[in-house]
Scaffold this motif. Structure first.
Motif: not given
Length: 456
Positions: A230-234
């Motif tokens: 997921h982009d935010s966690s990335s």
């Protein structure tokens, strides 16, 4: 040939493809955009078949290129999106947009079964009930489209669907499950009981660590294929991997999201803020976060001020912090702005600007916005021993924002970073065995140190 890691970074608007070398330097990039299509109700949605064709085409071209040797590939995408597959691996529905409204009766039925709502939202780390919670999409399909629901063999979060396109292996991973899906109960570290009661676990593939990769022979080449993230966690991952001491990251943009990856307790135990939310780290640990619609409100208010004072719409970008103006504002401080997209108990009933210069009004605006940001950060820190504060995104180069934040958190070391690669770099790092050292942010993210201004 250069050994590279390939990453597809899929946003709602821009679709990006990157190649990174062994030192995580970008050596190739390609961007694309697709026109949205509509679902059966006429609501705009992702053109999934166009996306799939683009993924395959871009990757085939890179594999055939003589200058690059692709050793690994991973995927970073936005969340709150499911792809539903039948027993033959065929897509059953459009990729329903999380902005789509669903009938209130579905939400009421859900709350009646699994409420009270406030308690449910806290345990699942969500802030509302809508299609922004991808778990609710499964409930909605089950009860409004039962003939389709019966055909679902697997429901894959979007990052894992992109991985599935290349591997044919259906999987789930923590960062997608933990992103305001209403599926995960942070208090028991498992799917929420409602998921089992509705038997949704039967269509959710096995959970693996985000660091999992699958070694495959792809068109005659041995390639390590990641399971997606997921982009935010990335975007958080490069900080987690390279900073050895506890920190908080303020990721600014339309939404300003403050992430505390070192919280020992889930949201339910220590905050009542309705704009608190949980994300999840790649190993399943919760990330406590708060959000405020700061960039959106900034855009609205700056446009109004520019019109009111007759200055160019870009004039605000060149205003630098002036201690004397700030001191004058704080001498007899009062709130002057009524926000349009933020709820705040301190705001007046209407906006009243008492200054005759744009610079003065702009300092007032930034002071009030930063006070909102300060509250958001304090809510997520909550007495924890955290001495480092990182700021990235749009506000990281706003002189007033940075100086005021540094002033209000004089006891913390404030650093700003600049990386347009963000989540793509995190996706590359998540499937790499390479360790990051403390100089990584300085080399790759233009890390800058900031010291508080001296008060007179």
């Amino acid at each position: 040939m250069i050994n590279v890691t390939a990453v597809f970074d899929i946003g709602k608007t821009n679709k990006k493809f990157f190649l990174f070398d062994k030192d995580y330097k970008e050596v190739y990039k390609e961007y694309s955009k697709f026109d949205e299509i509509v679902d059966e109700d006429g609501h705009p949605t992702e053109n999934l078949s166009a996306l799939q064709n683009w993924l395959k085409g871009v990757f085939e071209n890179i594999l055939n290129a003589k200058q690059f040797n692709v050793t690994a590939i991973n995927f970073s995408t936005y969340g709150a999106s499911f792809v539903h597959l039948d027993e033959n691996g065929e897509v059953l529905t459009p990729l329903y947009n999380y902005t789509k409204d669903i009938d209130q009766s579905v939400i009421d039925s859900f709350v009646e079964k699994y409420g009270p709502k406030e308690e449910f939202l806290k345990t699942t780390g969500c802030f509302d009930l809508s299609l922004l919670n991808s778990g609710l999409q499964l409930y909605w399909i089950k009860y409004t489209k039962p003939e389709i629901f019966k055909k679902i063999k697997y429901s894959l979060h979007l990052p894992q669907y992109l991985s599935y396109i290349f591997t044919g292996i259906p999987l789930s991973e923590y960062t997608s499950i933990g992103c305001h899906t209403a599926l995960w109960d942070y208090t028991i570290k498992d799917y929420h009981s409602w998921v089992y009661k509705e038997e949704l676990h039967k269509i959710l593939p096995p959970i693996v660590s985000t660091e999992t990769s699958i070694n495959m022979n792809y068109n005659g080449k041995r390639i390590k294929i990641g399971v997606g993230i997921h982009d935010s966690s990335s975007a958080l991952l490069p900080y987690v991997r390279s900073v050895k001491k506890k920190f908080v990251l303020v990721s600014t943009g339309t939404w300003s999201i403050t992430l505390n990856p070192f919280a020992e307790h889930a949201i339910v135990e220590d905050t009542d803020a309705e704009d608190s939310i949980n994300y999840m780290r790649i190993n399943g640990k919760p990330v406590k976060a708060t959000r405020v619609f700061l960039g959106n409100e900034y855009k609205i208010q700056v446009a109004k001020l520019s019109g009111q004072f007759g200055v160019d719409e870009d004039y605000h970008r060149h205003v630098k912090f002036d201690y004397d103006l700030y001191s004058e504002i704080m001498h007899d401080f009062k709130h002057m702005f009524k926000w349009e997209s933020i709820k705040d108990e301190n705001m007046p009933d209407k906006t009243e600007i008492t200054y005759d210069k744009f610079e003065h009004a702009y300092h007032q605006l930034m002071t009030e916005l930063v006070l909102l940001q300060v509250k958001s950060i304090r809510d997520v820190v909550r007495g924890a021993e955290i001495k480092r504060l990182y700021v990235d995104g749009g506000f990281s180069d706003n002189d007033l924002f940075v100086k005021l934040l540094s002033h209000y958190f004089r006891n913390m070391k404030l650093r700003t970073t600049d990386s347009s690669l963000g989540s793509a770099l995190g996706a590359a790092i998540s499937i790499s065995d390479k360790k990051l050292n403390s100089k990584f942010l300085k080399k790759n993210y233009s890390l800058k140190k900031h010291v508080p201004f001296i008060t007179k």
